[in-house]
Design a protein around this motif. Structure first.
Motif, PDB file in Angstrom:
ATOM      1  N   VAL A   5       0.839  -1.225  -0.075  1.00 54.52           N
ATOM      2  CA  VAL A   5      -0.059  -0.022  -0.064  1.00 54.52           C
ATOM      3  C   VAL A   5       0.980   1.250  -0.077  1.00 54.52           C
ATOM      4  CG1 VAL A   5      -1.573   1.526   1.534  1.00 54.52           C
ATOM      5  CG2 VAL A   5      -2.138  -1.092   1.151  1.00 54.52           C
ATOM      6  N   GLY A   6       1.858   1.338   0.646  1.00 50.03           N
ATOM      7  CA  GLY A   6       2.596   2.283   0.896  1.00 50.03           C
ATOM      8  C   GLY A   6       3.589   2.777  -0.192  1.00 50.03           C
ATOM      9  N   ILE A   7       3.710   1.639  -1.181  1.00 51.10           N
ATOM     10  CA  ILE A   7       4.628   1.763  -2.518  1.00 51.10           C
ATOM     11  C   ILE A   7       3.569   2.497  -3.317  1.00 51.10           C
ATOM     12  CG2 ILE A   7       4.997   0.641  -4.646  1.00 51.10           C
ATOM     13  CD1 ILE A   7       6.904  -1.303  -3.095  1.00 51.10           C
ATOM     14  N   PHE A   8       2.071   2.363  -3.541  1.00 49.25           N
ATOM     15  CA  PHE A   8       1.184   2.744  -4.546  1.00 49.25           C
ATOM     16  C   PHE A   8       1.105   4.280  -3.971  1.00 49.25           C
ATOM     17  CE2 PHE A   8       0.195  -1.429  -5.467  1.00 49.25           C
ATOM     18  CZ  PHE A   8       0.306  -1.549  -6.768  1.00 49.25           C
ATOM     19  N   ALA A   9       1.009   4.642  -2.608  1.00 48.24           N
ATOM     20  CA  ALA A   9       0.748   5.817  -2.105  1.00 48.24           C
ATOM     21  C   ALA A   9       1.895   6.720  -2.642  1.00 48.24           C
ATOM     22  CB  ALA A   9       0.524   5.905  -0.548  1.00 48.24           C
ATOM     23  N   SER A  10       3.112   6.238  -2.545  1.00 45.92           N
ATOM     24  CA  SER A  10       4.463   6.826  -2.815  1.00 45.92           C
ATOM     25  C   SER A  10       4.473   7.194  -4.305  1.00 45.92           C
ATOM     26  CB  SER A  10       5.709   6.049  -2.389  1.00 45.92           C
ATOM     27  OG  SER A  10       5.862   6.066  -0.911  1.00 45.92           O
ATOM     28  N   VAL A  11       4.220   6.457  -5.152  1.00 47.30           N
ATOM     29  CA  VAL A  11       4.173   6.747  -6.397  1.00 47.30           C
ATOM     30  C   VAL A  11       3.160   7.767  -6.936  1.00 47.30           C
ATOM     31  CG1 VAL A  11       3.360   5.716  -8.791  1.00 47.30           C
ATOM     32  CG2 VAL A  11       4.858   4.280  -7.422  1.00 47.30           C
ATOM     33  N   ILE A  12       1.966   7.614  -6.248  1.00 49.46           N
ATOM     34  CA  ILE A  12       1.112   8.920  -6.665  1.00 49.46           C
ATOM     35  C   ILE A  12       1.554  10.062  -6.062  1.00 49.46           C
ATOM     36  CG2 ILE A  12      -1.276   9.706  -6.073  1.00 49.46           C
ATOM     37  CD1 ILE A  12      -2.224   6.744  -6.066  1.00 49.46           C
ATOM     38  N   GLY A  13       2.095  10.015  -4.912  1.00 53.00           N
ATOM     39  CA  GLY A  13       2.607  11.340  -4.277  1.00 53.00           C
ATOM     40  C   GLY A  13       3.814  11.641  -5.155  1.00 53.00           C
ATOM     41  N   VAL A  14       4.640  10.961  -5.496  1.00 51.57           N
ATOM     42  CA  VAL A  14       5.730  11.659  -6.457  1.00 51.57           C
ATOM     43  C   VAL A  14       5.167  12.151  -7.864  1.00 51.57           C
ATOM     44  CG1 VAL A  14       7.856  10.931  -8.124  1.00 51.57           C
ATOM     45  CG2 VAL A  14       7.778  10.118  -5.492  1.00 51.57           C
ATOM     46  N   ALA A  15       4.094  11.250  -8.230  1.00 49.06           N
ATOM     47  CA  ALA A  15       3.685  11.724  -9.471  1.00 49.06           C
ATOM     48  C   ALA A  15       2.921  13.146  -9.576  1.00 49.06           C
ATOM     49  CB  ALA A  15       2.544  10.751 -10.208  1.00 49.06           C
ATOM     50  N   SER A  16       2.389  13.313  -8.324  1.00 53.48           N
ATOM     51  CA  SER A  16       1.607  14.511  -7.870  1.00 53.48           C
ATOM     52  C   SER A  16       2.498  16.035  -7.925  1.00 53.48           C
ATOM     53  CB  SER A  16       0.674  14.417  -6.812  1.00 53.48           C
ATOM     54  OG  SER A  16       1.643  14.499  -5.508  1.00 53.48           O
ATOM     55  N   LEU A  17       3.683  16.020  -7.697  1.00 51.32           N
ATOM     56  CA  LEU A  17       4.607  16.858  -7.488  1.00 51.32           C
ATOM     57  C   LEU A  17       4.701  17.780  -8.840  1.00 51.32           C
ATOM     58  CD1 LEU A  17       7.419  17.604  -5.529  1.00 51.32           C
ATOM     59  CD2 LEU A  17       8.053  17.933  -7.688  1.00 51.32           C
ATOM     60  N   ARG A  18       4.300  19.152  -8.627  1.00 52.99           N
ATOM     61  CA  ARG A  18       4.448  19.887  -9.700  1.00 52.99           C
ATOM     62  C   ARG A  18       5.081  21.552  -9.414  1.00 52.99           C
ATOM     63  NH1 ARG A  18       3.324  15.959 -11.926  1.00 52.99           N
ATOM     64  NH2 ARG A  18       1.799  15.637 -13.277  1.00 52.99           N
ATOM     65  N   GLY A  19       6.055  21.932 -10.190  1.00 54.27           N
ATOM     66  CA  GLY A  19       6.506  23.174  -9.571  1.00 54.27           C
ATOM     67  C   GLY A  19       5.697  24.098 -10.463  1.00 54.27           C
ATOM     68  N   LYS A  20       6.241  25.326 -10.224  1.00 57.09           N
ATOM     69  CA  LYS A  20       5.766  26.786 -11.084  1.00 57.09           C
ATOM     70  C   LYS A  20       6.963  27.590 -11.551  1.00 57.09           C
ATOM     71  CE  LYS A  20       1.297  27.057  -8.408  1.00 57.09           C
ATOM     72  NZ  LYS A  20       0.721  27.880  -7.531  1.00 57.09           N
ATOM     73  N   GLU A  21       6.579  28.439 -12.608  1.00 54.23           N
ATOM     74  CA  GLU A  21       7.510  29.470 -13.063  1.00 54.23           C
ATOM     75  C   GLU A  21       7.570  30.598 -12.058  1.00 54.23           C
ATOM     76  OE1 GLU A  21       9.730  28.483 -14.665  1.00 54.23           O
ATOM     77  OE2 GLU A  21       9.155  26.720 -16.038  1.00 54.23           O
ATOM     78  N   ASP A  22       7.646  30.540 -11.167  1.00 53.07           N
ATOM     79  CA  ASP A  22       7.663  31.683 -10.047  1.00 53.07           C
ATOM     80  C   ASP A  22       8.846  31.550  -8.960  1.00 53.07           C
ATOM     81  OD1 ASP A  22       7.199  33.404  -8.303  1.00 53.07           O
ATOM     82  OD2 ASP A  22       5.229  32.729  -7.440  1.00 53.07           O
ATOM     83  N   ILE A  23       9.926  32.383  -9.343  1.00 54.15           N
ATOM     84  CA  ILE A  23      11.052  32.393  -8.672  1.00 54.15           C
ATOM     85  C   ILE A  23      10.868  32.438  -6.942  1.00 54.15           C
ATOM     86  CG2 ILE A  23      11.568  34.766  -8.743  1.00 54.15           C
ATOM     87  CD1 ILE A  23      13.850  31.760  -9.173  1.00 54.15           C
ATOM     88  N   ASN A  24       9.660  32.943  -6.687  1.00 52.41           N
ATOM     89  CA  ASN A  24       9.420  33.343  -5.291  1.00 52.41           C
ATOM     90  C   ASN A  24       8.686  32.246  -4.616  1.00 52.41           C
ATOM     91  OD1 ASN A  24      10.295  36.016  -5.119  1.00 52.41           O
ATOM     92  ND2 ASN A  24       8.438  36.547  -6.419  1.00 52.41           N
ATOM     93  N   LEU A  25       8.553  30.983  -5.371  1.00 49.49           N
ATOM     94  CA  LEU A  25       7.885  29.830  -4.923  1.00 49.49           C
ATOM     95  C   LEU A  25       8.966  29.078  -3.869  1.00 49.49           C
ATOM     96  CD1 LEU A  25       5.534  27.644  -4.698  1.00 49.49           C
ATOM     97  CD2 LEU A  25       6.734  26.587  -6.839  1.00 49.49           C
ATOM     98  N   ASP A  26       8.718  28.928  -2.798  1.00 49.04           N
ATOM     99  CA  ASP A  26       9.383  27.961  -2.057  1.00 49.04           C
ATOM    100  C   ASP A  26       9.309  26.621  -2.482  1.00 49.04           C
ATOM    101  OD1 ASP A  26      10.785  26.728   0.202  1.00 49.04           O
ATOM    102  OD2 ASP A  26       9.607  27.285   1.563  1.00 49.04           O
ATOM    103  N   PRO A  27      10.440  25.949  -2.749  1.00 52.06           N
ATOM    104  CA  PRO A  27      10.389  24.670  -3.238  1.00 52.06           C
ATOM    105  C   PRO A  27       9.891  23.681  -2.268  1.00 52.06           C
ATOM    106  CG  PRO A  27      12.418  25.367  -3.922  1.00 52.06           C
ATOM    107  CD  PRO A  27      11.846  26.563  -2.770  1.00 52.06           C
ATOM    108  N   LEU A  28       9.849  23.781  -0.952  1.00 51.58           N
ATOM    109  CA  LEU A  28       9.347  22.983  -0.099  1.00 51.58           C
ATOM    110  C   LEU A  28       7.808  23.039   0.130  1.00 51.58           C
ATOM    111  CD1 LEU A  28      11.473  23.946   3.091  1.00 51.58           C
ATOM    112  CD2 LEU A  28      11.525  21.776   1.909  1.00 51.58           C
TER     113      LEU A  28
END
Length: 848
Positions: A358-381
């Motif tokens: 179960v944890g593996i499938f949760a981690s896969v979805i979590g990684v796939a969900s990460l999205r950045g923005k073209e906003d230099i003021n965005l904190d990567p965290l």
């Protein structure tokens, strides 16, 4: 002496032989000739004698072991398991999850490798980092192969008569598989990191979103491969050996833990000796930037980020993932045995496997969900933390579904007349998920750049390095207390949940550890994101990427993204994610060790009366166990100090003797610094390895099983406190330095900055060498306890065996301690200055 005693002593003799040959392999040189042979004839003869004795001991040990293996080992019974169609369906889900992680890891790898590796200058720097990292790891594998091979042989003969040929072969092969998969996880994580760092640096020139996502995806490859390999290996062993799998899986966990210990210690020594050497000479003495190409130690520093933070952490988390699973399976079988209800064994064993799936499938979805923005003021965290919380939420939902759908758990189990419904087996792992989130927040508070504790440490720099160090150390002491309080609250909650039933509570603690590890795939991506971002900044600076980029524009419209600011923001966020994952690794280590400790108590048949602190031997064991992590940290930090001394002298020498370095008309010799760090890391592996294996054996056979129980308990307690202290003190000093470098108190080059660099230098071996290595240490010692529990109990009336084994362990420990003391700083300094003996020796040579 009976056959069992012969077999037991033979196994330990084999281990001693291997250590002798390993030391000889490290220190031996080719046979000297001429005048050099006359001067070194005695040391050469000693080495030859040592080799001969080592081989003789090995041959004797194998003969003795062949004549009779250890009957002293506990006669564990096979757990009766009936594999029905529904069981195979559950195991099919688990295998699917493991394969999904591996497939997704390869998909992410392909996505990252499709990106441009950057300019020729970027690729040149990246290639130097890659070559150094891969050469180091290959060297460590070659160094450890003799030890690993002979330990596998020793395990085979040790269990041959007790468990029979099939299980003995299985344990030995599982041990080798654990070592191999641990190194594989580290190799894959490091290999992807050294490819991702270049691409992250290149992406930073044009896209903030792309740089952030590239760094995280590169790190996620390590996360997916680690969880996939761990779960796949454990499930295959379970399918092959079925009811005997619990015996074999202990060997699997021991192999993973031993490899992780060596990778953590060796990688930590390499990375921090290079980091300290680069900082002290570059930043403090010459006031040049951290990754300035004029500093000879910069390539070694960036190599160290990969071998320490990538390969080391991947192996560390892999063995935590594996050992916690092994502990849960052992305790699940123990509950069924204790209650004389064999039908309970299968569901209690399957549940941990399903939780990991179960944890593996949760981690896969979590990684796939990460999205950045073209906003230099965005904190990567911000997007990283959002993905972490999503992973935790999905894992919780999956855990709940598993408990209410899994046959044997959904109906509830009855122990001592009390019904424990599926909700109990949901709450226990959810406590672990909550613990992961709380540990993350707690670590962020004590080490975050924008939090009050780090701000206090930074302000202490105004009165010099002494007050800054005192401030950071006191912060680490406080954080250790609160870290223990959080873990205590989690453990006590589980004890209350299961009504004080000791064995079920221990199983519940193992489930909490599994819950804590459900986010492993995502957490390891967070950790590897740190060194990738750090390396990207180094490549960016060393290659002159910004100046080259703007020169190529030829007056056209430039990018609106300041590339140097992009990599700086990613690096700052990476420091925080590394600190968070260190807290996570410590918590998993403690939970796994507590579960293994209960497994030892069960195997050694210890009762509350046996294990009372009123018994002097138990208290003595407790004191020895409490002291063990301190001695271990002394080995590790002293090793960094010695290696850093050599690197500092080498960097100073190059500044003196290679004209034009400061004027950028000549290049330093980067390879020499990599060679020094690699050699130092390999030579320093002996002491920690001997301590981890031999000290628990000495306590067990010298003082008995109750004393060994006290030893393991003491090691867990002091190891956890020490690990948090070292990790958070080092993290606070590091981020206080970053805060000042970003402009506080005038920024780089000021007295405050130099004070913060000294504090960070002190913290480097704290947070990246000794602290992280304590995690595998306490698990290795507990696994050794589980492995020898039956033998210790069986030899209680056999004083010759106990005395012989104790004497052997004392000799090995004494040798390791003496070995760790050779080549001290005073001796190095005397050699640099020219000792009288050395000068006289030189005159004699000239006369000849």
């Amino acid at each position: 002496m009976d056959a069992g005693a012969f077999g037991l002593f033979a196994g330990l003799t084999i281990f001693a032989s291997c250590l002798i040959m390993s030391v000889i392999k490290i220190t031996d040189k080719s046979r000297p000739a001429g005048a050099a042979m006359r001067r070194s004839a005695l040391p050469y003869c000693i080495r030859r004698l040592g080799r001969t004795l080592g081989r003789g001991c090995l041959a004797t040990g194998l003969l003795l072991a062949g004549s009779g293996a250890s009957q002293a080992q506990s006669e564990s019974t096979t757990v009766p398991l009936t594999f029905t169609t529904s069981v195979y369906e559950v195991l099919g889900f688990v295998l699917l999850a493991a394969l999904a992680a591996l497939v997704y890891g390869f998909i992410l790898r392909a996505q990252v490798l499709k990106l441009s590796a950057g300019s020729a200058a970027m690729q040149e720097v990246g290639q130097a980092i890659r070559d150094g990292a891969l050469a180091y790891l290959a060297k460590q594998v070659r160094t450890m192969l003799p030890l690993v091979g002979i330990l596998a042989v020793a395990l085979f003969f040790f269990y041959l008569k007790t468990y029979g040929l099939t299980i003995a072969v299985g344990i030995a092969l599982a041990f080798l598989a654990g070592v191999a998969l641990s190194y594989t996880a580290g190799y894959i994580g490091m290999g992807m990191a050294v490819a991702g760092n270049q691409r992250t640096a290149n992406q930073a020139l044009t896209t903030y979103k792309g740089a952030l996502e590239t760094a995280f995806k590169s790190g996620a490859v390590a996360g997916m491969m680690t969880v996939g390999l761990g779960l796949l290996g454990a499930t295959i062993i379970f399918l092959i050996f079925k009811g005997d799998a619990m015996k074999v899986l202990v060997g699997f966990g021991f192999g993973g833990s031993l490899a992780a210990l060596f990778m953590r210690v060796g990688g930590g020594i390499f990375t921090k000796s290079a980091d300290v050497g680069a900082d002290l000479v570059g930043k403090v003495e010459h006031s040049i930037p951290e990754d300035d190409p004029r500093n000879a130690a910069t390539i070694a520093d960036n190599v160290g980020d990969n071998v320490g933070d990538c390969a080391g952490m991947a192996a560390d988390v892999f063995e935590s993932y594996l050992v916690t699973l092994v502990a849960a399976l052992l305790l699940g079988a123990a509950v069924a045995t204790y209650t004389h209800t064999p039908a309970l064994a299968l569901p209690l064993i399957l549940l941990p496997l399903v939780i990991h799936g179960v944890g593996i499938f949760a981690s896969v979805i979590g990684v796939a969900s990460l999205r950045g923005k073209e906003d230099i003021n965005l904190d990567p965290l911000t997007p990283i933390n959002r993905g972490f919380w999503l992973t935790g939420l999905l894992a919780t939902v999956g855990l709940t579904a598993a408990a209410f759908l899994l046959p044997g758990i959904k109906e509830g189990i009855v122990v001592d007349g009390r019904l424990y419904g599926p909700v109990y087996f949901v709450i226990a792992p959810v406590i672990g998920v909550i613990l992961a989130l709380v540990i993350g927040k707690q670590t962020e508070y004590f080490t975050g750049s924008d939090k009050r504790p780090v701000n206090e440490v930074a302000h202490a720099s105004q009165t010099g390095p002494a007050t800054l160090i005192l401030s950071g150390f006191s912060l680490g002491l406080e954080s250790a207390a609160w870290g223990a309080a959080v873990i205590v609250a989690a453990l006590f909650s589980i004890v209350l949940l299961f009504g004080g039933n000791a064995l079920l509570s221990a199983y519940g603690i193992a489930l909490a550890g599994l819950g804590l590890l459900t986010t492993t795939g995502y957490v390891l991506a967070m950790d590897t994101f740190g060194p990738i971002s750090d390396n990207a900044q180094g490549i960016f600076e060393m290659s002159g990427a910004m100046s080259e980029y703007h020169a190529n524009l030829n007056g056209s419209v430039p990018s609106t993204l300041p590339g140097d600011k992009v990599v700086s923001k990613l690096d700052s966020a990476g420091n925080t994610t590394k600190a968070l994952t260190k807290g996570f690794a410590i918590a998993t280590a403690v939970i796994a060790a507590v579960a293994l400790f209960q497994g030892f108590v069960t195997d050694a048949h210890l009762t509350p009366k046996d294990f009372s602190l009123v018994e002097p031997k138990v208290f003595i064991g407790l004191l020895i166990g409490g002291a063990a992590p301190y001695l271990f940290c002394s080995f590790a930090i002293n090793a960094v100090s010695r290696a850093a001394f050599q690197l500092v002298e080498e960097v100073r020498r190059q500044f003196r003797e290679i004209p034009g370095i400061m004027e950028r008309t000549a290049k330093p010799d980067y390879g020499r610094c990599v060679e020094i760090a690699t050699a130092a890391a390999q030579k320093e592996l002996l002491g920690p390895g001997v301590l981890a294996i031999c000290l628990p054996i000495l306590v067990g056979f010298g003082l008995g099983a109750p004393a060994l129980g006290g030893y393991l308990a003491g090691a867990i307690v002091s190891g956890q406190l020490m690990a948090v202290l070292l990790a958070n003190s080092g993290g606070a000093w590091d981020n206080a330095k970053k805060k000042i470098e970003d402009g506080m108190f005038g920024g780089k080059g000021t007295d405050q900055h130099k004070a913060s660099v000294i504090g960070d230098t002190v913290g480097d071996p704290f947070k990246d060498t000794a602290g992280p290595a304590l995690n595998p240490l306490i698990k290795v010692m507990n696994l050794v306890g589980v492995l020898i529990a039956g033998a210790v109990v069986g030899s209680e009336q056999n004083m010759p065996v106990r005395l012989g084994i104790s004497a052997l362990m004392i000799a090995l420990l004494a040798g390791a301690i003496l070995f760790s003391k050779r080549g001290g700083l005073a001796e190095m300094a005397d050699k640099e200055a020219g000792e009288p003996e050395t000068i006289a020796e030189a005159k004699q040579t000239q006369a000849r």
